[in-house]
Design a protein around this motif. Structure first.
Motif, PDB file in Angstrom:
ATOM      1  N   GLU A 104      -7.407  12.315  -2.896  1.00 23.46           N
ATOM      2  CA  GLU A 104      -6.720  11.931  -1.654  1.00 23.46           C
ATOM      3  C   GLU A 104      -6.706  10.405  -1.523  1.00 23.46           C
ATOM      4  N   LYS A 105      -7.817   9.761  -1.875  1.00 20.06           N
ATOM      5  CA  LYS A 105      -7.900   8.300  -1.790  1.00 20.06           C
ATOM      6  C   LYS A 105      -6.888   7.645  -2.735  1.00 20.06           C
ATOM      7  N   GLU A 106      -6.759   8.171  -3.946  1.00 16.54           N
ATOM      8  CA  GLU A 106      -5.795   7.606  -4.902  1.00 16.54           C
ATOM      9  C   GLU A 106      -4.365   7.792  -4.406  1.00 16.54           C
ATOM     10  N   GLY A 112       0.245   3.337  -0.144  1.00 21.82           N
ATOM     11  CA  GLY A 112       0.182   1.943   0.303  1.00 21.82           C
ATOM     12  C   GLY A 112       0.999   1.022  -0.588  1.00 21.82           C
ATOM     13  N   ILE A 113       0.915   1.232  -1.890  1.00 25.04           N
ATOM     14  CA  ILE A 113       1.690   0.426  -2.843  1.00 25.04           C
ATOM     15  C   ILE A 113       3.184   0.628  -2.598  1.00 25.04           C
ATOM     16  N   ILE A 114       3.581   1.875  -2.425  1.00 22.85           N
ATOM     17  CA  ILE A 114       4.996   2.186  -2.184  1.00 22.85           C
ATOM     18  C   ILE A 114       5.458   1.590  -0.855  1.00 22.85           C
ATOM     19  N   ASP A 115       4.655   1.730   0.192  1.00 20.62           N
ATOM     20  CA  ASP A 115       5.013   1.155   1.502  1.00 20.62           C
ATOM     21  C   ASP A 115       5.182  -0.358   1.421  1.00 20.62           C
ATOM     22  N   THR A 116       4.305  -1.018   0.670  1.00 19.29           N
ATOM     23  CA  THR A 116       4.402  -2.464   0.504  1.00 19.29           C
ATOM     24  C   THR A 116       5.706  -2.836  -0.206  1.00 19.29           C
ATOM     25  N   GLU A 117       6.066  -2.086  -1.238  1.00 22.93           N
ATOM     26  CA  GLU A 117       7.312  -2.368  -1.978  1.00 22.93           C
ATOM     27  C   GLU A 117       8.533  -2.116  -1.093  1.00 22.93           C
TER      28      GLU A 117
END
Length: 123
Positions: A104-106, A112-117
């Motif tokens: 779940e953490k991964e 988070g990475i996708i949201d930032t992009e």
């Protein structure tokens, strides 16, 4: 062009070192180390494929990557998406998130990475 598994192992050592002589590459391998002739053959094949260059110092060669690790893997991930997932990033993402054992953490980190992009693309 793709590297074999053994060639990728050697390239990873060279990417990490940035430049290396044959002895440096041999020393990077864990025991039991491959024969020097094996490493020489791998280097020759990788040079022929255009991934490694070198400078000569007498009888010695100092090797360096001609392709970055990021460019190499980006090309192959894009090829994987095209050839195995009908050029659909969504199919690839679905496979990646359901068929791997991500915690779940991964998955949260990935989100988070996708949201930032997404935010970068909106600017």
């Amino acid at each position: 062009m793709k590297l074999s598994e053994a060639e990728e192992v050697l390239m990873n050592y060279l990417w990490e070192m940035k430049t290396a002589f044959m002895r440096d590459l041999l020393n990077a391998y864990p025991e039991p180390k491959p024969a020097p002739t094996t490493v020489a053959t791998l280097l020759k094949r990788i040079i022929e494929k255009g991934f490694i260059g070198y400078k000569e110092y007498g009888n010695s060669r100092e090797y360096h990557p001609l392709v970055s690790k990021e460019d190499y893997f980006s090309t192959h991930v894009n090829g994987l998406i095209k050839n195995f997932f009908n050029n659909s990033v969504a199919q690839f993402a679905s496979f990646f998130t359901t068929q791997t054992s991500l915690s779940e953490k991964e998955l949260e980190t990935l989100r988070g990475i996708i949201d930032t992009e997404i935010q970068k693309k909106k600017k």
